[in-house]
Scaffold this motif. Structure first.
Motif, PDB file in Angstrom:
ATOM      1  N   GLU A   1      17.791   4.350  25.504  1.00  0.00           N
ATOM      2  CA  GLU A   1      18.128   5.321  26.429  1.00  0.00           C
ATOM      3  C   GLU A   1      19.160   4.954  27.623  1.00  0.00           C
ATOM      4  O   GLU A   1      18.872   3.790  27.988  1.00  0.00           O
ATOM      5  CB  GLU A   1      16.800   5.853  27.162  1.00  0.00           C
ATOM      6  N   ILE A   2      20.422   5.549  27.793  1.00  0.00           N
ATOM      7  CA  ILE A   2      21.432   5.399  28.833  1.00  0.00           C
ATOM      8  C   ILE A   2      20.825   5.854  29.967  1.00  0.00           C
ATOM      9  O   ILE A   2      21.204   7.217  30.086  1.00  0.00           O
ATOM     10  CB  ILE A   2      22.810   5.396  28.176  1.00  0.00           C
ATOM     11  N   ILE A   3      20.846   5.125  31.274  1.00  0.00           N
ATOM     12  CA  ILE A   3      20.268   5.707  32.438  1.00  0.00           C
ATOM     13  C   ILE A   3      21.469   6.246  33.124  1.00  0.00           C
ATOM     14  O   ILE A   3      22.590   5.645  33.317  1.00  0.00           O
ATOM     15  CB  ILE A   3      19.568   4.737  33.196  1.00  0.00           C
ATOM     16  N   ASP A   4      21.461   7.210  33.879  1.00  0.00           N
ATOM     17  CA  ASP A   4      22.649   7.852  34.584  1.00  0.00           C
ATOM     18  C   ASP A   4      22.341   7.057  36.159  1.00  0.00           C
ATOM     19  O   ASP A   4      21.883   7.357  37.158  1.00  0.00           O
ATOM     20  CB  ASP A   4      22.234   9.489  35.076  1.00  0.00           C
ATOM     21  N   VAL A   5      23.135   5.860  35.880  1.00  0.00           N
ATOM     22  CA  VAL A   5      22.810   5.071  37.205  1.00  0.00           C
ATOM     23  C   VAL A   5      23.667   5.573  38.380  1.00  0.00           C
ATOM     24  O   VAL A   5      23.398   5.476  39.403  1.00  0.00           O
ATOM     25  CB  VAL A   5      23.623   3.815  36.761  1.00  0.00           C
ATOM     26  N   GLU A   6      24.671   6.449  38.173  1.00  0.00           N
ATOM     27  CA  GLU A   6      25.360   7.149  39.398  1.00  0.00           C
ATOM     28  C   GLU A   6      24.333   8.182  40.004  1.00  0.00           C
ATOM     29  O   GLU A   6      24.693   8.246  41.433  1.00  0.00           O
ATOM     30  CB  GLU A   6      26.578   8.156  38.503  1.00  0.00           C
ATOM     31  N   LYS A   7      23.538   8.546  39.224  1.00  0.00           N
ATOM     32  CA  LYS A   7      22.480   9.477  39.855  1.00  0.00           C
ATOM     33  C   LYS A   7      21.624   8.730  40.600  1.00  0.00           C
ATOM     34  O   LYS A   7      21.251   9.237  42.039  1.00  0.00           O
ATOM     35  CB  LYS A   7      21.778  10.232  38.838  1.00  0.00           C
ATOM     36  N   VAL A   8      20.977   7.572  40.335  1.00  0.00           N
ATOM     37  CA  VAL A   8      20.282   6.701  41.147  1.00  0.00           C
ATOM     38  C   VAL A   8      20.930   6.149  42.377  1.00  0.00           C
ATOM     39  O   VAL A   8      20.283   6.264  43.380  1.00  0.00           O
ATOM     40  CB  VAL A   8      19.822   5.610  40.094  1.00  0.00           C
ATOM     41  N   ILE A   9      22.176   5.775  42.253  1.00  0.00           N
ATOM     42  CA  ILE A   9      22.957   5.174  43.225  1.00  0.00           C
ATOM     43  C   ILE A   9      23.205   6.480  44.304  1.00  0.00           C
ATOM     44  O   ILE A   9      23.071   6.149  45.306  1.00  0.00           O
ATOM     45  CB  ILE A   9      24.273   4.657  42.966  1.00  0.00           C
ATOM     46  N   SER A  10      23.457   7.639  43.703  1.00  0.00           N
ATOM     47  CA  SER A  10      23.680   8.556  44.877  1.00  0.00           C
ATOM     48  C   SER A  10      22.540   8.778  45.789  1.00  0.00           C
ATOM     49  O   SER A  10      22.469   9.601  46.893  1.00  0.00           O
ATOM     50  CB  SER A  10      24.091   9.857  44.207  1.00  0.00           C
ATOM     51  N   GLU A  11      21.344   8.685  45.046  1.00  0.00           N
ATOM     52  CA  GLU A  11      20.070   9.153  46.095  1.00  0.00           C
ATOM     53  C   GLU A  11      19.880   7.714  46.941  1.00  0.00           C
ATOM     54  O   GLU A  11      19.025   7.977  47.940  1.00  0.00           O
ATOM     55  CB  GLU A  11      18.833   9.053  45.070  1.00  0.00           C
ATOM     56  N   VAL A  12      20.488   6.693  46.775  1.00  0.00           N
ATOM     57  CA  VAL A  12      20.231   5.580  47.746  1.00  0.00           C
ATOM     58  C   VAL A  12      21.519   5.598  48.735  1.00  0.00           C
ATOM     59  O   VAL A  12      21.310   5.390  50.051  1.00  0.00           O
ATOM     60  CB  VAL A  12      20.149   4.191  46.851  1.00  0.00           C
ATOM     61  N   HIS A  13      22.700   5.635  48.128  1.00  0.00           N
ATOM     62  CA  HIS A  13      23.834   5.627  49.100  1.00  0.00           C
ATOM     63  C   HIS A  13      24.605   7.006  48.616  1.00  0.00           C
ATOM     64  O   HIS A  13      25.682   6.792  47.918  1.00  0.00           O
ATOM     65  CB  HIS A  13      24.751   4.427  48.457  1.00  0.00           C
ATOM     66  N   PRO A  14      24.240   8.045  49.309  1.00  0.00           N
ATOM     67  CA  PRO A  14      25.095   9.293  49.040  1.00  0.00           C
ATOM     68  C   PRO A  14      26.653   9.078  49.564  1.00  0.00           C
ATOM     69  O   PRO A  14      26.891   8.528  50.541  1.00  0.00           O
ATOM     70  CB  PRO A  14      24.358  10.409  50.095  1.00  0.00           C
ATOM     71  N   VAL A  15      27.623   9.822  48.675  1.00  0.00           N
ATOM     72  CA  VAL A  15      28.831   9.756  49.046  1.00  0.00           C
ATOM     73  C   VAL A  15      29.255  10.918  50.008  1.00  0.00           C
ATOM     74  O   VAL A  15      28.758  11.815  49.910  1.00  0.00           O
ATOM     75  CB  VAL A  15      29.576   9.577  47.668  1.00  0.00           C
TER      76      VAL A  15
END
Length: 315
Positions: free
Chosen positions: A145-159
């Motif tokens: 399974e390849i994780i949507d890392v951009e989704k994870v990061i957006s929840e911590v550091h919203p752009v």
């Protein structure tokens, strides 16, 4: 050529051939997860983590790594599996996404595998829209399974997705509404960020998930008898995507007699000289590292102005 330059050249060959290197790791249990090696700066035993007041609960703390202070996200907790236990075996994968260095805490790292993007597929519909996967693949009868890392990061550091005042004027917005832009990204979060930005510019958007979908869509337009260059202002494409990556999509479009004039902007969390070299190699028109709403908007605005200037007849 030094070792690093040689490694870079090898990776360029991989990506140009619709291939990728995937770093496999584990969180809890035997399930294998993957992250593209291009995003990985280094892997190290979990260092001492210093807690932050009022921090997001999925951030286990910050660490000083080679003189840089970075936050470390518990990837297991981030995708809803619960926090990893504190053990000496935990590992931090140091990555660079969207111009930011970020650490991900995992239980252990397995190995690096070489894959063809055509063997990497979107997650099954049964996983639902709220899952944290961008893709799945199979290796030696094992599901990865390849994780949507951009989704994870957006929840911590919203752009910041809003365009600054003055980037787009009202007159251009009126003209922009007559143009269509194809937005392709396997991450729903990243794709929607781009779409919201373009909605502020005023253009119409067509959101797709990978290069294969784009090629199918455009070929259908051609078969319907439409002039694609009149229908589509530009294509804004991620690079890393299942089934067909952005580089391969660009190569396919440049080889197509009816599609080879389309304007292609490669928009990705990958960055650096490597990508600029690859842009020239595959024939894309431009490259932009994620994510800056003003920079992205200006790319679209400049494209509209270039087309409009062509329509102005000389006096």
């Amino acid at each position: 050529m030094n070792q690093q330059a040689g490694r870079l050249a090898e990776r360029a060959q991989l990506v140009g051939g619709n291939r990728m290197e995937l770093l496999l790791f584990h969180l809890k249990g035997r399930q294998s997860y993957g992250i593209n090696v291009f995003k990985v700066k280094e892997i190290l035993p979990c260092p001492v983590l210093n807690s932050l007041p009022q921090h997001n609960p999925i951030v286990r703390g910050v660490a000083n790594i080679r003189g840089e202070t970075i936050s470390v996200i518990d990837l297991s907790q981030a995708i809803g599996m619960g926090a990893l236990p504190d053990t000496r075996e935990n590992v931090v994968i140091v990555t660079e996404y969207n111009r930011v260095t970020q650490g991900f805490l995992v239980s252990k790292v397995d190995k690096i595998v070489n894959l063809n993007w055509k063997d990497v597929h979107p997650p099954p519909p049964a996983t639902g829209k709220d899952n944290y996967l961008t893709a799945v693949t199979e290796l030696n009868n094992t599901m990865i399974e390849i994780i949507d890392v951009e989704k994870v990061i957006s929840e911590v550091h919203p752009v910041n997705e809003r365009i600054s005042k003055g980037v787009v004027d009202d007159t251009l917005k009126l003209v922009a509404s007559t143009y269509n832009v194809v937005v392709v990204d396997d991450s729903s979060v990243a794709r929607n960020q781009v779409i919201r930005c373009l909605e502020e510019v005023g253009v119409q958007t067509i959101g797709l998930e990978n290069g294969k979908e784009v090629l199918t869509f455009l070929e259908a337009l051609v078969e319907s008898g439409k002039d694609v260059n009149d229908e589509i202002l530009m294509i804004i494409s991620d690079i890393e995507m299942p089934e067909m990556d952005g580089y391969t999509l660009t190569t396919e479009l440049r080889a197509h007699p009816e599609l080879n004039q389309l304007d292609i902007l490669l928009h990705t969390s990958l960055s650096g000289i490597f990508n600029e070299a690859m842009v020239k190699r595959v024939g894309a028109d431009d490259f932009l590292a994620k994510y800056d709403a003003d920079e992205l908007a200006r790319k679209v605005v400049n494209r509209i102005k270039a087309i409009e200037d062509q329509h102005i007849e000389p006096v």
